[in-house]
Write a protein that holds these residues in place. Structure first.
Motif, PDB file in Angstrom:
ATOM      1  N   GLN A  30       0.755  -1.098   0.037  1.00 26.85           N
ATOM      2  CA  GLN A  30      -0.057  -0.008   0.103  1.00 26.85           C
ATOM      3  C   GLN A  30       0.724   1.209  -0.258  1.00 26.85           C
ATOM      4  O   GLN A  30       0.539   2.077  -0.721  1.00 26.85           O
ATOM      5  CB  GLN A  30      -0.910   0.067   1.315  1.00 26.85           C
ATOM      6  CG  GLN A  30      -1.938  -1.173   1.241  1.00 26.85           C
ATOM      7  CD  GLN A  30      -2.745  -1.292   0.032  1.00 26.85           C
ATOM      8  OE1 GLN A  30      -2.545  -2.295  -0.769  1.00 26.85           O
ATOM      9  NE2 GLN A  30      -3.517  -0.382  -0.254  1.00 26.85           N
ATOM     10  N   GLY A  31       2.121   1.318   0.703  1.00 26.35           N
ATOM     11  CA  GLY A  31       3.053   2.434   0.664  1.00 26.35           C
ATOM     12  C   GLY A  31       3.631   2.560  -0.704  1.00 26.35           C
ATOM     13  O   GLY A  31       3.785   3.782  -1.121  1.00 26.35           O
ATOM     14  N   ILE A  32       4.020   1.436  -1.174  1.00 26.19           N
ATOM     15  CA  ILE A  32       4.778   1.765  -2.624  1.00 26.19           C
ATOM     16  C   ILE A  32       3.517   2.376  -3.720  1.00 26.19           C
ATOM     17  O   ILE A  32       4.018   3.313  -4.319  1.00 26.19           O
ATOM     18  CB  ILE A  32       4.964   0.432  -3.081  1.00 26.19           C
ATOM     19  CG1 ILE A  32       6.196  -0.385  -2.137  1.00 26.19           C
ATOM     20  CG2 ILE A  32       5.438   0.481  -4.351  1.00 26.19           C
ATOM     21  CD1 ILE A  32       6.581  -1.634  -2.589  1.00 26.19           C
ATOM     22  N   HIS A  36      -3.844   4.419   0.198  1.00 30.24           N
ATOM     23  CA  HIS A  36      -4.442   4.523   1.631  1.00 30.24           C
ATOM     24  C   HIS A  36      -3.520   3.840   2.739  1.00 30.24           C
ATOM     25  O   HIS A  36      -3.887   3.060   3.462  1.00 30.24           O
ATOM     26  CB  HIS A  36      -5.787   3.633   1.621  1.00 30.24           C
ATOM     27  CG  HIS A  36      -6.751   4.102   0.672  1.00 30.24           C
ATOM     28  ND1 HIS A  36      -7.279   5.474   0.859  1.00 30.24           N
ATOM     29  CD2 HIS A  36      -7.501   3.540  -0.268  1.00 30.24           C
ATOM     30  CE1 HIS A  36      -8.324   5.745   0.022  1.00 30.24           C
ATOM     31  NE2 HIS A  36      -8.373   4.443  -0.925  1.00 30.24           N
ATOM     32  N   HIS A  37      -2.014   4.279   2.260  1.00 30.23           N
ATOM     33  CA  HIS A  37      -1.217   3.575   3.444  1.00 30.23           C
ATOM     34  C   HIS A  37      -1.136   3.983   4.787  1.00 30.23           C
ATOM     35  O   HIS A  37      -0.924   3.176   5.687  1.00 30.23           O
ATOM     36  CB  HIS A  37       0.294   3.671   2.715  1.00 30.23           C
ATOM     37  CG  HIS A  37       0.568   5.134   2.767  1.00 30.23           C
ATOM     38  ND1 HIS A  37       0.222   6.021   1.488  1.00 30.23           N
ATOM     39  CD2 HIS A  37       1.454   6.122   3.117  1.00 30.23           C
ATOM     40  CE1 HIS A  37       0.535   7.423   1.812  1.00 30.23           C
ATOM     41  NE2 HIS A  37       1.360   7.204   2.794  1.00 30.23           N
ATOM     42  N   LYS A  38      -1.617   5.245   4.913  1.00 34.25           N
ATOM     43  CA  LYS A  38      -1.632   5.771   6.215  1.00 34.25           C
ATOM     44  C   LYS A  38      -3.022   5.259   6.917  1.00 34.25           C
ATOM     45  O   LYS A  38      -3.009   4.991   8.079  1.00 34.25           O
ATOM     46  CB  LYS A  38      -1.971   7.386   6.376  1.00 34.25           C
ATOM     47  CG  LYS A  38      -0.876   8.103   5.959  1.00 34.25           C
ATOM     48  CD  LYS A  38      -0.920   9.537   5.746  1.00 34.25           C
ATOM     49  CE  LYS A  38       0.539  10.118   5.183  1.00 34.25           C
ATOM     50  NZ  LYS A  38       0.241  11.641   5.306  1.00 34.25           N
ATOM     51  N   THR A  39      -4.125   5.047   6.462  1.00 31.67           N
ATOM     52  CA  THR A  39      -5.158   4.242   6.723  1.00 31.67           C
ATOM     53  C   THR A  39      -4.966   2.954   7.259  1.00 31.67           C
ATOM     54  O   THR A  39      -5.290   2.259   8.346  1.00 31.67           O
ATOM     55  CB  THR A  39      -6.457   4.296   5.860  1.00 31.67           C
ATOM     56  OG1 THR A  39      -6.758   5.563   5.420  1.00 31.67           O
ATOM     57  CG2 THR A  39      -7.615   3.532   6.254  1.00 31.67           C
ATOM     58  N   THR A  40      -4.282   2.215   6.373  1.00 32.40           N
ATOM     59  CA  THR A  40      -3.793   0.925   6.578  1.00 32.40           C
ATOM     60  C   THR A  40      -2.948   0.756   7.847  1.00 32.40           C
ATOM     61  O   THR A  40      -3.060  -0.133   8.511  1.00 32.40           O
ATOM     62  CB  THR A  40      -2.829   0.214   5.388  1.00 32.40           C
ATOM     63  OG1 THR A  40      -3.791   0.450   4.422  1.00 32.40           O
ATOM     64  CG2 THR A  40      -2.418  -1.346   5.605  1.00 32.40           C
ATOM     65  N   ASN A 105      -1.921  -0.941  -8.290  1.00 36.89           N
ATOM     66  CA  ASN A 105      -3.347  -1.570  -8.234  1.00 36.89           C
ATOM     67  C   ASN A 105      -3.885  -0.800  -7.079  1.00 36.89           C
ATOM     68  O   ASN A 105      -3.690  -1.035  -5.844  1.00 36.89           O
ATOM     69  CB  ASN A 105      -3.325  -2.732  -8.131  1.00 36.89           C
ATOM     70  CG  ASN A 105      -2.443  -3.839  -9.172  1.00 36.89           C
ATOM     71  OD1 ASN A 105      -2.805  -3.530 -10.241  1.00 36.89           O
ATOM     72  ND2 ASN A 105      -1.621  -4.446  -8.914  1.00 36.89           N
ATOM     73  N   LYS A 106      -4.781   0.024  -7.411  1.00 33.73           N
ATOM     74  CA  LYS A 106      -5.530   0.882  -6.512  1.00 33.73           C
ATOM     75  C   LYS A 106      -6.645   0.161  -5.825  1.00 33.73           C
ATOM     76  O   LYS A 106      -7.257  -0.544  -6.455  1.00 33.73           O
ATOM     77  CB  LYS A 106      -6.166   2.328  -7.080  1.00 33.73           C
ATOM     78  CG  LYS A 106      -4.822   3.141  -7.444  1.00 33.73           C
ATOM     79  CD  LYS A 106      -4.384   3.756  -6.427  1.00 33.73           C
ATOM     80  CE  LYS A 106      -3.289   4.894  -6.809  1.00 33.73           C
ATOM     81  NZ  LYS A 106      -2.360   5.384  -5.565  1.00 33.73           N
ATOM     82  N   LYS A 107      -6.763   0.122  -4.406  1.00 35.65           N
ATOM     83  CA  LYS A 107      -7.808  -0.285  -3.675  1.00 35.65           C
ATOM     84  C   LYS A 107      -8.556   0.565  -2.959  1.00 35.65           C
ATOM     85  O   LYS A 107      -8.152   1.570  -2.599  1.00 35.65           O
ATOM     86  CB  LYS A 107      -7.311  -1.367  -2.708  1.00 35.65           C
ATOM     87  CG  LYS A 107      -6.594  -2.468  -3.118  1.00 35.65           C
ATOM     88  CD  LYS A 107      -5.844  -3.402  -1.991  1.00 35.65           C
ATOM     89  CE  LYS A 107      -5.083  -4.670  -2.407  1.00 35.65           C
ATOM     90  NZ  LYS A 107      -4.539  -5.301  -1.185  1.00 35.65           N
ATOM     91  N   LYS A 110     -12.885   0.647   1.332  1.00 35.64           N
ATOM     92  CA  LYS A 110     -13.712  -0.595   2.019  1.00 35.64           C
ATOM     93  C   LYS A 110     -12.730  -1.880   1.753  1.00 35.64           C
ATOM     94  O   LYS A 110     -12.712  -2.684   2.591  1.00 35.64           O
ATOM     95  CB  LYS A 110     -14.859  -0.834   1.176  1.00 35.64           C
ATOM     96  CG  LYS A 110     -15.877  -1.914   1.774  1.00 35.64           C
ATOM     97  CD  LYS A 110     -17.038  -2.251   0.963  1.00 35.64           C
ATOM     98  CE  LYS A 110     -18.080  -0.835   1.182  1.00 35.64           C
ATOM     99  NZ  LYS A 110     -19.249  -1.283   0.478  1.00 35.64           N
ATOM    100  N   LEU A 111     -12.132  -2.094   0.405  1.00 38.32           N
ATOM    101  CA  LEU A 111     -11.320  -3.341   0.261  1.00 38.32           C
ATOM    102  C   LEU A 111     -10.143  -3.475   1.224  1.00 38.32           C
ATOM    103  O   LEU A 111      -9.932  -4.292   1.648  1.00 38.32           O
ATOM    104  CB  LEU A 111     -10.936  -3.342  -0.937  1.00 38.32           C
ATOM    105  CG  LEU A 111     -10.124  -4.570  -1.612  1.00 38.32           C
ATOM    106  CD1 LEU A 111     -10.857  -5.848  -1.335  1.00 38.32           C
ATOM    107  CD2 LEU A 111      -9.753  -4.330  -2.914  1.00 38.32           C
ATOM    108  N   VAL A 112      -9.308  -2.077   1.524  1.00 40.87           N
ATOM    109  CA  VAL A 112      -8.251  -2.209   2.447  1.00 40.87           C
ATOM    110  C   VAL A 112      -8.687  -2.357   3.877  1.00 40.87           C
ATOM    111  O   VAL A 112      -8.040  -3.231   4.318  1.00 40.87           O
ATOM    112  CB  VAL A 112      -7.914  -0.674   2.311  1.00 40.87           C
ATOM    113  CG1 VAL A 112      -7.105  -0.405   3.354  1.00 40.87           C
ATOM    114  CG2 VAL A 112      -6.992  -0.367   0.987  1.00 40.87           C
TER     115      VAL A 112
END
Length: 209
Positions: A30-32, A36-40, A105-107, A110-112
């Motif tokens: 997600q970071g790469i 939504h890496h901060k949310t993750t 590949n964007k998520k 909700k999927l995250v």
């Protein structure tokens, strides 16, 4: 003394969650992609805080004493980790021969959220590391000492996931290259399979005892 106990919880958590696992691999991905890496990261902090609290407050005794629960978690984890490894290897194969343009590949959010729940609560290593290992160590303390250990342990998770999310995003221009990403995906797949094998070995030992 209280700071030493806090530091013990902090360093123990870092030693448990720093090696590559399902949470780290998802957050790295997600970071790469800066998706939504901060949310993750925030979700993983929350999940770890819940699991660590359960363990320190006594949940480790329940988990370690139930053979049925141990077996269900172990085999569920073996299947999950094997499948997760296959997905990572599939992603690596897809990138073979690709150019150096980014493959993103964007998520959706909700999927995250759903994926983060799966990689945490369907993975028995999350319970082993947080509830059993960290929980059993923290369970040895009482009163304020237990609180300080719990705070330190949760802070370890917060610091690690914050750094991983930020670092992956900042290095995305390099880590996002297909050749580099392919190596990362292959490494993740191999690690997932090694962990699955270690779970199977642990189950065999416990079943034979």
């Amino acid at each position: 003394m209280s700071l030493l106990i806090l530091a013990k919880g902090f360093t123990l958590t870092l030693s448990m969650i720093a090696p590559i696992g399902t949470q780290n691999s998802m957050l790295l991905t997600q970071g790469i992609s800066k998706n939504h890496h901060k949310t993750t990261a925030a979700l993983f902090m929350l999940y770890d805080a819940i699991l660590i609290s359960i363990g320190v407050l006594g949940g480790s005794l329940i988990l370690s004493s139930s053979d049925t629960l141990f077996t269900l978690l172990t085999w569920g984890g073996i299947l999950f980790l094997t499948g997760y490894g296959l997905l990572s290897m599939k992603s690596a194969i897809k990138q073979t021969g690709a150019t150096d343009d980014y493959i993103v590949n964007k998520k959706s959010v909700k999927l995250v959220i759903v994926t983060s729940l799966a990689v945490t609560f369907l993975n028995p290593h999350a319970y082993i590391d947080t509830v059993m290992v960290i929980g059993s160590v923290g369970g040895q303390y009482t009163g304020d000492a237990k609180v300080y250990f719990l705070i330190g342990a949760i802070l370890g998770s917060v610091v690690w996931f914050s750094c991983l999310a930020t670092g992956a995003a900042k290095l995305s221009s390099y880590l996002g290259r297909p050749k580099v990403k392919r190596v990362i995906d292959i490494a993740i797949a191999l690690v997932m399979w090694v962990i699955a094998w270690s779970l199977y070995s642990a189950w065999l030992i416990r079943a034979a005892s």
